[in-house]
Scaffold this motif. Structure first.
Motif, PDB file in Angstrom:
ATOM      1  N   GLU A 120       0.838  -1.207   0.000  1.00 57.56           N
ATOM      2  CA  GLU A 120       0.000   0.000   0.000  1.00 57.56           C
ATOM      3  C   GLU A 120       0.870   1.254   0.000  1.00 57.56           C
ATOM      4  N   ILE A 121       1.922   1.258   0.816  1.00 63.05           N
ATOM      5  CA  ILE A 121       2.825   2.416   0.856  1.00 63.05           C
ATOM      6  C   ILE A 121       3.460   2.635  -0.511  1.00 63.05           C
ATOM      7  N   ARG A 122       3.922   1.566  -1.126  1.00 63.57           N
ATOM      8  CA  ARG A 122       4.520   1.666  -2.468  1.00 63.57           C
ATOM      9  C   ARG A 122       3.521   2.278  -3.448  1.00 63.57           C
ATOM     10  N   ALA A 123       2.287   1.813  -3.426  1.00 70.32           N
ATOM     11  CA  ALA A 123       1.258   2.329  -4.341  1.00 70.32           C
ATOM     12  C   ALA A 123       0.988   3.815  -4.080  1.00 70.32           C
ATOM     13  N   LEU A 124       0.909   4.217  -2.818  1.00 74.66           N
ATOM     14  CA  LEU A 124       0.664   5.628  -2.483  1.00 74.66           C
ATOM     15  C   LEU A 124       1.822   6.508  -2.937  1.00 74.66           C
ATOM     16  N   ILE A 125       3.040   6.033  -2.761  1.00 71.60           N
ATOM     17  CA  ILE A 125       4.213   6.818  -3.160  1.00 71.60           C
ATOM     18  C   ILE A 125       4.318   6.918  -4.678  1.00 71.60           C
ATOM     19  N   VAL A 126       4.094   5.832  -5.367  1.00 71.80           N
ATOM     20  CA  VAL A 126       4.136   5.864  -6.836  1.00 71.80           C
ATOM     21  C   VAL A 126       3.047   6.794  -7.369  1.00 71.80           C
ATOM     22  N   GLN A 127       1.863   6.715  -6.784  1.00 70.69           N
ATOM     23  CA  GLN A 127       0.779   7.616  -7.208  1.00 70.69           C
ATOM     24  C   GLN A 127       1.148   9.067  -6.926  1.00 70.69           C
ATOM     25  N   SER A 128       1.730   9.338  -5.760  1.00 76.76           N
ATOM     26  CA  SER A 128       2.150  10.696  -5.431  1.00 76.76           C
ATOM     27  C   SER A 128       3.151  11.211  -6.458  1.00 76.76           C
ATOM     28  N   HIS A 129       4.122  10.384  -6.788  1.00 73.45           N
ATOM     29  CA  HIS A 129       5.113  10.761  -7.799  1.00 73.45           C
ATOM     30  C   HIS A 129       4.433  11.094  -9.122  1.00 73.45           C
ATOM     31  N   CYS A 130       3.525  10.243  -9.551  1.00 74.63           N
ATOM     32  CA  CYS A 130       2.833  10.463 -10.831  1.00 74.63           C
ATOM     33  C   CYS A 130       2.027  11.761 -10.805  1.00 74.63           C
ATOM     34  N   LEU A 131       1.314  12.006  -9.715  1.00 72.14           N
ATOM     35  CA  LEU A 131       0.505  13.217  -9.603  1.00 72.14           C
ATOM     36  C   LEU A 131       1.371  14.484  -9.578  1.00 72.14           C
ATOM     37  N   MET A 132       2.464  14.443  -8.844  1.00 70.72           N
ATOM     38  CA  MET A 132       3.310  15.623  -8.714  1.00 70.72           C
ATOM     39  C   MET A 132       4.110  15.907  -9.975  1.00 70.72           C
ATOM     40  N   ASN A 133       4.342  14.888 -10.788  1.00 68.53           N
ATOM     41  CA  ASN A 133       5.186  15.057 -11.964  1.00 68.53           C
ATOM     42  C   ASN A 133       4.430  14.944 -13.284  1.00 68.53           C
ATOM     43  N   ALA A 134       3.095  14.929 -13.195  1.00 73.37           N
ATOM     44  CA  ALA A 134       2.284  14.896 -14.417  1.00 73.37           C
ATOM     45  C   ALA A 134       2.374  16.254 -15.116  1.00 73.37           C
ATOM     46  N   PRO A 135       2.406  16.246 -16.431  1.00 79.09           N
ATOM     47  CA  PRO A 135       2.413  17.531 -17.149  1.00 79.09           C
ATOM     48  C   PRO A 135       1.117  18.289 -16.862  1.00 79.09           C
ATOM     49  N   HIS A 136       1.234  19.574 -16.678  1.00 77.33           N
ATOM     50  CA  HIS A 136       0.052  20.401 -16.387  1.00 77.33           C
ATOM     51  C   HIS A 136      -0.373  21.162 -17.599  1.00 77.33           C
TER      52      HIS A 136
END
Length: 112
Positions: free
Chosen positions: A96-112
């Protein structure tokens, strides 16, 4: 600059998860470890006298949903705006922690 804490197994596990993400660097800010891609923070670790805590970006949209679970809470010192914290303990689900961190990375680094 990596924080060196040879005995902290929790930090080691978080470090392993975060540093497997391409382009990630570990920095130290506010007295604890942070993981970034470029200048964008996506995860942080804090060890307090009472808890080990991981902070991550969940998004404003998911914040309310996750806060229904008592394991999650708002950060103490920042405007949360989608950032959440989770206490880590012996029952921690590391998948679960891995999934939350990977999702956080994707959200923070998604093109805006």
């Amino acid at each position: 600059m990596a924080i060196t804490s040879g005995e902290d197994k929790t930090l080691k596990r978080l470090r392993e998860i975060c540093l497997k993400i391409s382009g990630t660097t570990e920095t130290s800010s506010w007295g604890h470890a942070n993981w970034r891609v470029g200048k964008k923070l996506f995860a942080a670790y804090e060890e307090t006298p009472t808890a080990h805590v991981v902070s991550f970006f969940a998004s404003v949209e998911r914040e309310e949903e996750l806060l229904k679970d008592p394991r999650f809470f708002l950060p103490r010192y920042t405007d949360h705006h989608g950032w959440l914290c989770l206490k880590l303990d012996r029952k921690t689900d590391w998948a679960e922690i891995r999934a939350l961190i990977v999702q956080s990375h994707c959200l923070m680094n998604a093109p805006h």
